[in-house]
Design a protein around this motif. Sequence first.
Motif, short mmCIF file in Angstrom:
data_model
loop_
_atom_site.label_atom_id
_atom_site.label_comp_id
_atom_site.label_asym_id
_atom_site.label_seq_id
_atom_site.Cartn_x
_atom_site.Cartn_y
_atom_site.Cartn_z
N ARG A 11 0.85 -1.19 0.00
CA ARG A 11 0.00 0.00 0.00
C ARG A 11 0.88 1.24 0.00
O ARG A 11 1.83 1.33 0.78
CB ARG A 11 -0.91 -0.02 1.23
CG ARG A 11 -1.85 1.16 1.35
CD ARG A 11 -2.76 0.99 2.56
NE ARG A 11 -2.04 0.97 3.82
CZ ARG A 11 -1.67 2.05 4.50
NH1 ARG A 11 -1.95 3.26 4.01
NH2 ARG A 11 -1.02 1.94 5.64
N GLY A 12 0.56 2.17 -0.91
CA GLY A 12 1.36 3.39 -0.98
C GLY A 12 0.67 4.46 -1.80
O GLY A 12 -0.55 4.41 -2.06
N SER A 13 1.44 5.44 -2.24
CA SER A 13 0.87 6.56 -2.99
C SER A 13 0.41 6.15 -4.39
O SER A 13 -0.30 6.91 -5.04
CB SER A 13 1.91 7.68 -3.10
OG SER A 13 3.08 7.23 -3.75
N THR A 14 0.81 4.97 -4.82
CA THR A 14 0.35 4.47 -6.13
C THR A 14 -0.80 3.49 -5.99
O THR A 14 -1.17 2.83 -6.96
CB THR A 14 1.51 3.79 -6.87
OG1 THR A 14 2.03 2.72 -6.07
CG2 THR A 14 2.62 4.77 -7.18
N GLY A 15 -1.37 3.37 -4.79
CA GLY A 15 -2.51 2.47 -4.59
C GLY A 15 -2.11 1.22 -3.84
O GLY A 15 -1.09 1.18 -3.14
N THR A 16 -2.91 0.18 -4.02
CA THR A 16 -2.64 -1.10 -3.38
C THR A 16 -2.56 -2.19 -4.42
O THR A 16 -3.31 -2.19 -5.41
CB THR A 16 -3.72 -1.45 -2.33
OG1 THR A 16 -3.40 -2.71 -1.70
CG2 THR A 16 -5.09 -1.55 -2.95
N SER A 17 -1.62 -3.13 -4.21
CA SER A 17 -1.43 -4.23 -5.15
C SER A 17 -0.96 -5.46 -4.41
O SER A 17 -0.53 -5.39 -3.25
CB SER A 17 -0.41 -3.84 -6.23
OG SER A 17 0.83 -3.51 -5.64
N LEU A 18 -1.01 -6.61 -5.07
CA LEU A 18 -0.59 -7.88 -4.48
C LEU A 18 0.45 -8.53 -5.38
O LEU A 18 0.33 -8.52 -6.60
CB LEU A 18 -1.78 -8.83 -4.32
CG LEU A 18 -2.84 -8.46 -3.28
CD1 LEU A 18 -4.00 -9.43 -3.34
CD2 LEU A 18 -2.23 -8.49 -1.88
N GLY A 19 1.48 -9.11 -4.74
CA GLY A 19 2.51 -9.83 -5.48
C GLY A 19 2.82 -11.16 -4.81
O GLY A 19 2.64 -11.32 -3.60
N GLN A 20 3.31 -12.11 -5.61
CA GLN A 20 3.69 -13.40 -5.06
C GLN A 20 4.96 -13.26 -4.23
O GLN A 20 5.83 -12.45 -4.52
CB GLN A 20 3.94 -14.41 -6.20
CG GLN A 20 2.71 -14.75 -7.01
CD GLN A 20 1.76 -15.67 -6.27
OE1 GLN A 20 2.10 -16.23 -5.23
NE2 GLN A 20 0.56 -15.85 -6.79
N GLY A 21 5.06 -14.09 -3.21
CA GLY A 21 6.29 -14.15 -2.43
C GLY A 21 7.31 -15.03 -3.12
O GLY A 21 7.16 -15.38 -4.30
N PRO A 22 8.40 -15.39 -2.41
CA PRO A 22 9.43 -16.24 -3.02
C PRO A 22 8.80 -17.55 -3.51
O PRO A 22 7.92 -18.10 -2.84
CB PRO A 22 10.40 -16.49 -1.87
CG PRO A 22 10.14 -15.38 -0.90
CD PRO A 22 8.69 -15.04 -1.03
N PRO A 23 9.22 -18.06 -4.68
CA PRO A 23 10.38 -17.60 -5.46
C PRO A 23 10.02 -16.77 -6.70
O PRO A 23 10.91 -16.38 -7.44
CB PRO A 23 11.00 -18.92 -5.90
CG PRO A 23 9.82 -19.81 -6.10
CD PRO A 23 8.79 -19.41 -5.08
N THR A 24 8.73 -16.50 -6.97
CA THR A 24 8.37 -15.89 -8.26
C THR A 24 8.32 -14.37 -8.22
O THR A 24 8.78 -13.69 -9.13
CB THR A 24 7.02 -16.42 -8.74
OG1 THR A 24 6.00 -16.04 -7.80
CG2 THR A 24 7.04 -17.94 -8.86
N TYR A 25 7.68 -13.79 -7.19
CA TYR A 25 7.55 -12.34 -7.02
C TYR A 25 6.70 -11.68 -8.11
O TYR A 25 6.76 -10.47 -8.31
CB TYR A 25 8.93 -11.65 -6.97
CG TYR A 25 9.90 -12.33 -6.03
CD1 TYR A 25 9.76 -12.22 -4.65
CD2 TYR A 25 10.93 -13.11 -6.53
CE1 TYR A 25 10.64 -12.86 -3.78
CE2 TYR A 25 11.81 -13.76 -5.68
CZ TYR A 25 11.66 -13.63 -4.32
OH TYR A 25 12.52 -14.27 -3.46
N GLU A 26 5.91 -12.47 -8.82
CA GLU A 26 5.07 -11.95 -9.89
C GLU A 26 3.79 -11.34 -9.33
O GLU A 26 3.33 -11.73 -8.24
CB GLU A 26 4.70 -13.07 -10.88
CG GLU A 26 5.90 -13.67 -11.61
CD GLU A 26 6.55 -12.67 -12.54
OE1 GLU A 26 5.83 -11.80 -13.07
OE2 GLU A 26 7.78 -12.75 -12.74
#
Length: 602
Positions: A11-26
């Motif tokens: 969460r930040g000034s560009t909004g909120t997003s979700l990403g995969q943890g290790p090992p992909t980070y996609e």
Amino acid sequence: MATTVPCIAVRGSTGTSLGQGPPTYEPVSGFPRDASRSCKLMAFSPEGRYYVWTNGVSLKIAATENWQIVAEIKRPKISAIDFSPKGTYLATWEPFIISQANPQGCPNLCIWKSENGELVKDFIHKKQMDWELQWSSDERICGMLVNSTVNFYEDADFSKVVNRINMAKVAKFSVATGNPPYHILCNMPGSSGQPSFGRLFQYPKFEASQSLANKSFFQSDRVDIYWNKRGTSALLMTSTEVDKTGASYYGKQTLHYLDTKGQTAMVMLGKEGPIHSVEWSPKHVEFCVIYGFMPAKTTLFNLKCEPVFEFGTKHRNSIYYNPQGNILILAGFGNLNGGVELWDVGSRKLIAKIEAPDTTLLRWSPDGEHFVTATTAPRLRMGNGFKIWHYTGTLLYERPWNKQEELWEVLWQTYPRNTFMEKPISYRAVEGITSSQPQASKQAYRPPSARGQIINFKLHDDIDEPGPRYSSESNPSKAALKLKKKREAKKAKKELEAAAGVEAVATTTLTAPITGITTTCQQTRPSNSSFNGPSCNNVVDSDSCLTDDPEKNKKIKKVKSKLDQITKLKEQLEAGKHLEINQLDKIKKETELLKELEQLVL
């Protein structure tokens, strides 16, 4: 069976997003990324079924199984959110506002069903402090602090109050985690000149005579409550905003222990100063405390409040157990240098050390193997970003923010208990990456007048080391020259005193304690004698040499120094001061040292 990989919410000034943890980070496919610059809140439900965030217009709830939005609540002023233990209900709080058109104000504390956003009940709760509802782990009972009274509801029926705690003013309360019977711990502040109380009750027996445990204490402007995972033991940390003795800028803290068996104790800490951090082990049988003026001490205590392990004295102020409880992070953040230590809790061994300067946030992954460190705004507006690490100290991933963006928060996705089991700890570092961020310079700053010169000093001298912090051989300062003259004068004075003492004739009776052996030593030295040894005195109280053998004199001095330390420790013990384990062991060696001294002087 596919491996479960925790996601990371950002969460930040560009909004909120979700990403995969290790090992992909996609990026997480299926999640509707919100680009609003007003995402002020986000949270995962404790069981991990829901993810909720606000965007300045509404609050949205997404189901984590497919990341589809299941509810949207049009309340733009929501300022705080909190899930029930199973995630069935979501509580929200908004600032309480009155106007000429509505002088009574509108309800600002609301309870919603997480699955569809249906309003269950709303209340008026003017202050944001301690606004959260207190639930039992099975959500059967729910308590709410109203003024100085605790109201209890059962089975999520908020239409009627089933029980109350109103025998005395309650400033704070907490419902224990774990299975029934339910336990409630209350802080009841005392009136002027009277002590405050921590009272532990079993629901619904709330009379003073029915309390399971009571702990009284003075000087408590604030009380923090820490339950162990089973809800059988609790710690009360009492704090004052101002230390009247002037010893601490942070006020004064004390730590108290209570349990459901009725046992109470004050946790005795072996160093003066504030309590920086307190954490229970997820294994619920130990707790860790960082305390004392910097450099602070870190101690592991058992359920009897006895110290079982000392992590040493260093610049630390933060404790983080991984969810499985087998790895412990000790760190120094804020105004400290960002040092991070990872410990194997079972074997009490250090796994790795890393440096994470400017860290404002650290959180463990639910898998217990990875953790994230982040530099976030508004605490720090420069160098925002986050890094993912392996517990062996290896950096696996980093995501820096550019100067126009701000990072506000990073969260790991949560999961039901026992989703990730404890694994054996490896001390071999895994393969990782090298940080692209510029490293802080370890060279000392030199003023323009000193540049290009050879300067002899250590950057990190011990602050207790006597003498100046640094010296310049080629161009000593006025202060250094003045200090040098003082040292030379002091040295000359000692030489004169030693020369005068050579003329002395000493007769000393040496008494060896315990054994009762008495030895008389008489040495007469003429003025032209080459004998340099000073006269004998009492074995323990004097620094005098007792023989003509220099090597034996060194051993005598060493033994007497140890006995002097033991004498001081015994005086501290008799005065009621708490001693460390190693100090008590030193006292036990007194008889052995006295026998050794007796053999040396005979």
